[in-house]
Design a protein around this motif. Structure first.
Motif, short mmCIF file in Angstrom:
data_model
loop_
_atom_site.label_atom_id
_atom_site.label_comp_id
_atom_site.label_asym_id
_atom_site.label_seq_id
_atom_site.Cartn_x
_atom_site.Cartn_y
_atom_site.Cartn_z
N ASN A 1 1.93 24.10 -25.35
CA ASN A 1 3.01 24.75 -24.63
C ASN A 1 3.10 24.32 -23.18
O ASN A 1 3.84 24.91 -22.41
N ILE A 2 2.34 23.33 -22.76
CA ILE A 2 2.37 22.88 -21.38
C ILE A 2 3.43 21.80 -21.24
O ILE A 2 3.40 20.79 -21.93
N ASN A 3 4.39 22.05 -20.32
CA ASN A 3 5.43 21.05 -20.11
C ASN A 3 4.96 20.01 -19.09
O ASN A 3 3.90 20.16 -18.47
N ASP A 4 5.74 18.96 -18.90
CA ASP A 4 5.36 17.87 -18.00
C ASP A 4 5.15 18.34 -16.57
O ASP A 4 4.23 17.90 -15.89
N ASP B 1 4.23 21.37 -15.52
CA ASP B 1 2.97 22.11 -15.45
C ASP B 1 1.77 21.18 -15.51
O ASP B 1 0.79 21.35 -14.79
N LEU B 2 1.84 20.19 -16.37
CA LEU B 2 0.75 19.24 -16.50
C LEU B 2 0.56 18.46 -15.21
O LEU B 2 -0.57 18.23 -14.77
N GLU B 3 1.66 18.07 -14.57
CA GLU B 3 1.57 17.37 -13.29
C GLU B 3 0.88 18.24 -12.25
O GLU B 3 0.02 17.79 -11.50
N PHE B 4 1.24 19.55 -12.21
CA PHE B 4 0.61 20.47 -11.28
C PHE B 4 -0.89 20.60 -11.57
O PHE B 4 -1.71 20.55 -10.66
N LEU B 5 -1.24 20.77 -12.82
CA LEU B 5 -2.65 20.90 -13.20
C LEU B 5 -3.46 19.68 -12.75
O LEU B 5 -4.57 19.81 -12.25
N ASN B 6 -2.90 18.52 -12.92
CA ASN B 6 -3.61 17.29 -12.58
C ASN B 6 -3.64 17.01 -11.08
O ASN B 6 -4.50 16.28 -10.60
N SER B 7 -2.70 17.59 -10.33
CA SER B 7 -2.62 17.30 -8.90
C SER B 7 -3.30 18.35 -8.03
O SER B 7 -3.39 18.18 -6.82
N THR B 8 -3.75 19.44 -8.61
CA THR B 8 -4.37 20.50 -7.85
C THR B 8 -5.88 20.30 -7.83
O THR B 8 -6.54 20.43 -8.86
N PRO B 9 -6.42 19.97 -6.64
CA PRO B 9 -7.84 19.61 -6.59
C PRO B 9 -8.80 20.79 -6.73
O PRO B 9 -9.92 20.63 -7.17
#
Length: 83
Positions: free
Chosen positions: A3-6, A8-16
């Motif tokens: 259920n993760i959209n692109d 959200d995934l970008e945010f997850l990967n960019s948040t250190p």
């Protein structure tokens, strides 16, 4: 099913940093939603992701209604910091 959209995934990967935030409580042990909002805003301003009801242990002491209120508060906050 994922259920993760692109976005959200970008945010997850960019948040250190992801902070496990405390659940602030009043003296009567009810959730202090105003303090929670201040904590969430501070983490947002710092650019951190947040984890609620996770590893700080309070979730074990909250009933289902309180956990739902906590999640609803998070969902109701504007994502851009405005009120």
């Amino acid at each position: 099913m994922n259920n993760i959209n692109d976005k959200d995934l970008e945010f997850l990967n960019s948040t250190p940093l992801w902070a496990a935030v405390i659940t602030p409580l009043h003296e009567d042990q009810t959730v202090d939603l105003d303090s929670l909002e201040r904590i969430l805003r501070a983490q947002e301003e710092a650019g951190n992701g947040i984890l609620i009801l996770g590893s700080t242990g309070e979730a074990l002491n909250l009933n289902l209604e309180e956990r739902i209120k906590l999640q609803s508060k998070l969902n109701d906050l504007p994502k851009d910091g405005s009120r």
